[in-house]
Scaffold this motif. Structure first.
Motif, PDB file in Angstrom:
ATOM      1  N   GLY A   1       0.788  -1.231   0.000  1.00  0.00           N
ATOM      2  CA  GLY A   1       0.000   0.000   0.000  1.00  0.00           C
ATOM      3  C   GLY A   1       0.812   1.269   0.000  1.00  0.00           C
ATOM      4  N   LEU A   2       2.058   1.187  -0.459  1.00  0.00           N
ATOM      5  CA  LEU A   2       2.942   2.366  -0.429  1.00  0.00           C
ATOM      6  C   LEU A   2       3.075   3.016  -1.806  1.00  0.00           C
ATOM      7  CD1 LEU A   2       5.751   0.869   1.852  1.00  0.00           C
ATOM      8  CD2 LEU A   2       3.827   2.300   2.532  1.00  0.00           C
ATOM      9  N   ALA A   3       2.070   2.817  -2.652  1.00  0.00           N
ATOM     10  CA  ALA A   3       2.139   3.331  -4.023  1.00  0.00           C
ATOM     11  C   ALA A   3       2.387   4.827  -4.064  1.00  0.00           C
ATOM     12  CB  ALA A   3       0.863   2.979  -4.771  1.00  0.00           C
ATOM     13  N   ARG A   4       1.765   5.568  -3.149  1.00  0.00           N
ATOM     14  CA  ARG A   4       1.876   7.043  -3.179  1.00  0.00           C
ATOM     15  C   ARG A   4       3.267   7.518  -2.779  1.00  0.00           C
ATOM     16  NH1 ARG A   4      -3.557   9.817  -0.895  1.00  0.00           N
ATOM     17  NH2 ARG A   4      -2.682  11.522  -2.117  1.00  0.00           N
ATOM     18  N   GLN A   5       4.057   6.622  -2.191  1.00  0.00           N
ATOM     19  CA  GLN A   5       5.412   6.996  -1.788  1.00  0.00           C
ATOM     20  C   GLN A   5       6.455   6.567  -2.822  1.00  0.00           C
ATOM     21  OE1 GLN A   5       6.225   5.557   2.192  1.00  0.00           O
ATOM     22  NE2 GLN A   5       4.124   5.932   2.838  1.00  0.00           N
TER      23      GLN A   5
ATOM     24  N   PHE B   1      -4.140  -0.072  -6.280  1.00  0.00           N
ATOM     25  CA  PHE B   1      -3.263  -0.021  -5.113  1.00  0.00           C
ATOM     26  C   PHE B   1      -3.292   1.302  -4.345  1.00  0.00           C
ATOM     27  CE2 PHE B   1      -1.491  -3.421  -7.721  1.00  0.00           C
ATOM     28  CZ  PHE B   1      -1.326  -4.416  -6.772  1.00  0.00           C
ATOM     29  N   ALA B   2      -3.849   2.333  -4.944  1.00  0.00           N
ATOM     30  CA  ALA B   2      -3.991   3.619  -4.254  1.00  0.00           C
ATOM     31  C   ALA B   2      -5.264   4.296  -4.735  1.00  0.00           C
ATOM     32  CB  ALA B   2      -2.775   4.497  -4.508  1.00  0.00           C
ATOM     33  N   PRO B   3      -6.443   3.652  -4.489  1.00  0.00           N
ATOM     34  CA  PRO B   3      -7.706   4.166  -5.035  1.00  0.00           C
ATOM     35  C   PRO B   3      -8.019   5.592  -4.602  1.00  0.00           C
ATOM     36  CG  PRO B   3      -8.092   2.463  -3.378  1.00  0.00           C
ATOM     37  CD  PRO B   3      -6.638   2.444  -3.694  1.00  0.00           C
ATOM     38  N   GLU B   4      -7.547   5.977  -3.404  1.00  0.00           N
ATOM     39  CA  GLU B   4      -7.834   7.335  -2.923  1.00  0.00           C
ATOM     40  C   GLU B   4      -7.180   8.397  -3.794  1.00  0.00           C
ATOM     41  OE1 GLU B   4      -3.993   6.007  -1.235  1.00  0.00           O
ATOM     42  OE2 GLU B   4      -5.964   5.092  -1.440  1.00  0.00           O
ATOM     43  N   SER B   5      -6.131   8.017  -4.507  1.00  0.00           N
ATOM     44  CA  SER B   5      -5.430   9.004  -5.335  1.00  0.00           C
ATOM     45  C   SER B   5      -6.141   9.265  -6.653  1.00  0.00           C
ATOM     46  CB  SER B   5      -3.999   8.529  -5.612  1.00  0.00           C
ATOM     47  OG  SER B   5      -4.017   7.365  -6.413  1.00  0.00           O
ATOM     48  N   VAL B   6      -7.122   8.420  -7.008  1.00  0.00           N
ATOM     49  CA  VAL B   6      -7.820   8.613  -8.281  1.00  0.00           C
ATOM     50  C   VAL B   6      -9.334   8.763  -8.121  1.00  0.00           C
ATOM     51  CG1 VAL B   6      -6.093   7.394  -9.642  1.00  0.00           C
ATOM     52  CG2 VAL B   6      -7.969   6.106  -8.634  1.00  0.00           C
ATOM     53  N   SER B   7      -9.855   8.526  -6.897  1.00  0.00           N
ATOM     54  CA  SER B   7     -11.306   8.537  -6.738  1.00  0.00           C
ATOM     55  C   SER B   7     -11.863   9.747  -5.999  1.00  0.00           C
ATOM     56  CB  SER B   7     -11.761   7.260  -6.001  1.00  0.00           C
ATOM     57  OG  SER B   7     -11.158   7.189  -4.728  1.00  0.00           O
ATOM     58  N   SER B   8     -11.056  10.422  -5.184  1.00  0.00           N
ATOM     59  CA  SER B   8     -11.579  11.548  -4.424  1.00  0.00           C
ATOM     60  C   SER B   8     -11.709  12.787  -5.294  1.00  0.00           C
ATOM     61  CB  SER B   8     -10.652  11.843  -3.235  1.00  0.00           C
ATOM     62  OG  SER B   8      -9.362  12.191  -3.695  1.00  0.00           O
ATOM     63  N   PRO B   9     -12.646  13.722  -4.959  1.00  0.00           N
ATOM     64  CA  PRO B   9     -12.851  14.924  -5.782  1.00  0.00           C
ATOM     65  C   PRO B   9     -11.580  15.740  -5.959  1.00  0.00           C
ATOM     66  CG  PRO B   9     -14.619  14.676  -4.186  1.00  0.00           C
ATOM     67  CD  PRO B   9     -13.582  13.651  -3.839  1.00  0.00           C
ATOM     68  N   GLU B  10     -10.804  15.837  -4.843  1.00  0.00           N
ATOM     69  CA  GLU B  10      -9.598  16.661  -4.932  1.00  0.00           C
ATOM     70  C   GLU B  10      -8.471  15.964  -5.691  1.00  0.00           C
ATOM     71  OE1 GLU B  10      -9.647  14.550  -0.919  1.00  0.00           O
ATOM     72  OE2 GLU B  10     -11.047  15.654  -2.177  1.00  0.00           O
TER      73      GLU B  10
ATOM     74  N   SER C   1      -6.959  16.895 -10.114  1.00  0.00           N
ATOM     75  CA  SER C   1      -5.754  17.524 -10.640  1.00  0.00           C
ATOM     76  C   SER C   1      -4.565  16.588 -10.551  1.00  0.00           C
ATOM     77  CB  SER C   1      -5.459  18.826  -9.881  1.00  0.00           C
ATOM     78  OG  SER C   1      -5.281  18.552  -8.502  1.00  0.00           O
ATOM     79  N   SER C   2      -4.497  15.770  -9.462  1.00  0.00           N
ATOM     80  CA  SER C   2      -3.353  14.874  -9.323  1.00  0.00           C
ATOM     81  C   SER C   2      -3.390  13.784 -10.383  1.00  0.00           C
ATOM     82  CB  SER C   2      -3.320  14.257  -7.920  1.00  0.00           C
ATOM     83  OG  SER C   2      -4.459  13.448  -7.710  1.00  0.00           O
ATOM     84  N   VAL C   3      -4.593  13.307 -10.751  1.00  0.00           N
ATOM     85  CA  VAL C   3      -4.712  12.312 -11.814  1.00  0.00           C
ATOM     86  C   VAL C   3      -4.233  12.904 -13.134  1.00  0.00           C
ATOM     87  CG1 VAL C   3      -6.325  10.946 -13.185  1.00  0.00           C
ATOM     88  CG2 VAL C   3      -6.558  11.006 -10.713  1.00  0.00           C
ATOM     89  N   GLU C   4      -4.647  14.148 -13.375  1.00  0.00           N
ATOM     90  CA  GLU C   4      -4.232  14.819 -14.612  1.00  0.00           C
ATOM     91  C   GLU C   4      -2.714  14.980 -14.647  1.00  0.00           C
ATOM     92  OE1 GLU C   4      -4.974  19.105 -16.803  1.00  0.00           O
ATOM     93  OE2 GLU C   4      -6.518  18.301 -15.475  1.00  0.00           O
ATOM     94  N   GLU C   5      -2.141  15.340 -13.489  1.00  0.00           N
ATOM     95  CA  GLU C   5      -0.680  15.474 -13.408  1.00  0.00           C
ATOM     96  C   GLU C   5       0.001  14.137 -13.647  1.00  0.00           C
ATOM     97  OE1 GLU C   5      -0.019  17.098  -9.571  1.00  0.00           O
ATOM     98  OE2 GLU C   5      -0.809  19.082 -10.073  1.00  0.00           O
TER      99      GLU C   5
END
Length: 202
Positions: free
Chosen positions: A29-33, A57-66, A69-73
């Motif tokens: 679960g360390l995908a964001r790192q 592996f990091a659904p919060e990084s692609v599913s939350s409203p905020e 922009s991070s998905v686009e980046e």
């Protein structure tokens, strides 16, 4: 991994070109790192997109409203890395071609003249041409290509290494090599083509 036809972390590590430790980090679960470049290699090893990998592996990084922009980046970074990898592959291919041409240089320079002279004199002994093939033989050695058996040699028949062109032969019986076969870095590339010997020669 099953969908990608991979049976172990070690196999994925080799296919993706990353260490097994990086894959273990992802599974913990360390995908964001992790660096985007490493995630990209792993996603390619699994035959999925980077976004699909993150969704797993990091659904919060692609599913939350905020996260929009991070998905686009990430997608922009993904495209940048894809371009960079393509450039690296092109550069490696060019380097491979250059090093191969260096080995073949003598052959490249002399072969057209040989062809011309053979056309002018069809009686030119063929044995004089053999030294010109040495650069190609040297290149094959550098690539790890080795002959299974030389043409004209008599060897014990091995159906895994030999293809029988004519006659019959049991494993271990002596056969004549008609066309050589090759291994590439220890693995079979082409089986040697053989024929059985006349009864009087066995």
């Amino acid at each position: 991994m099953q969908q990608a036809g991979l049976s172990s972390v070690e196999e994925l590590s080799q296919k993706a070109g990353v260490s097994q430790w990086q894959i273990i980090r992802l599974r913990r679960g360390l995908a964001r790192q992790m660096r985007v470049e490493i995630l990209l290699y792993i996603s390619q090893g699994l035959n999925i997109s980077l976004v699909e990998l993150l969704a797993t592996f990091a659904p919060e990084s692609v599913s939350s409203p905020e996260a929009g922009s991070s998905v686009e980046e990430l997608q922009q970074e993904y495209q940048r890395l894809q371009t960079q990898m393509k450039q690296q592959q092109d550069s490696q291919l060019q380097e491979f071609e250059r090093s191969s041409l260096e080995v073949l240089e003598a052959w490249l320079l002399q072969w057209p003249t040989v062809v011309y002279k053979v056309k002018q004199n069809s009686k030119l002994p063929a044995i004089k041409l053999l030294p010109l093939l040495r650069p190609i033989e040297r290149l094959m050695q550098q690539w790890g290509v080795e002959a299974i058996a030389s043409v004209g040699s008599e060897v014990p028949y091995n159906p895994q290494m030999h293809q029988l062109l004519e006659g019959t032969a049991q494993t271990g019986e002596t056969v004549l090599v008609r066309y050589t076969g090759y291994r590439y870095r220890g693995q079979l590339l082409h089986r040697a083509k053989v024929s059985s010997l006349p009864q009087s020669q066995q």
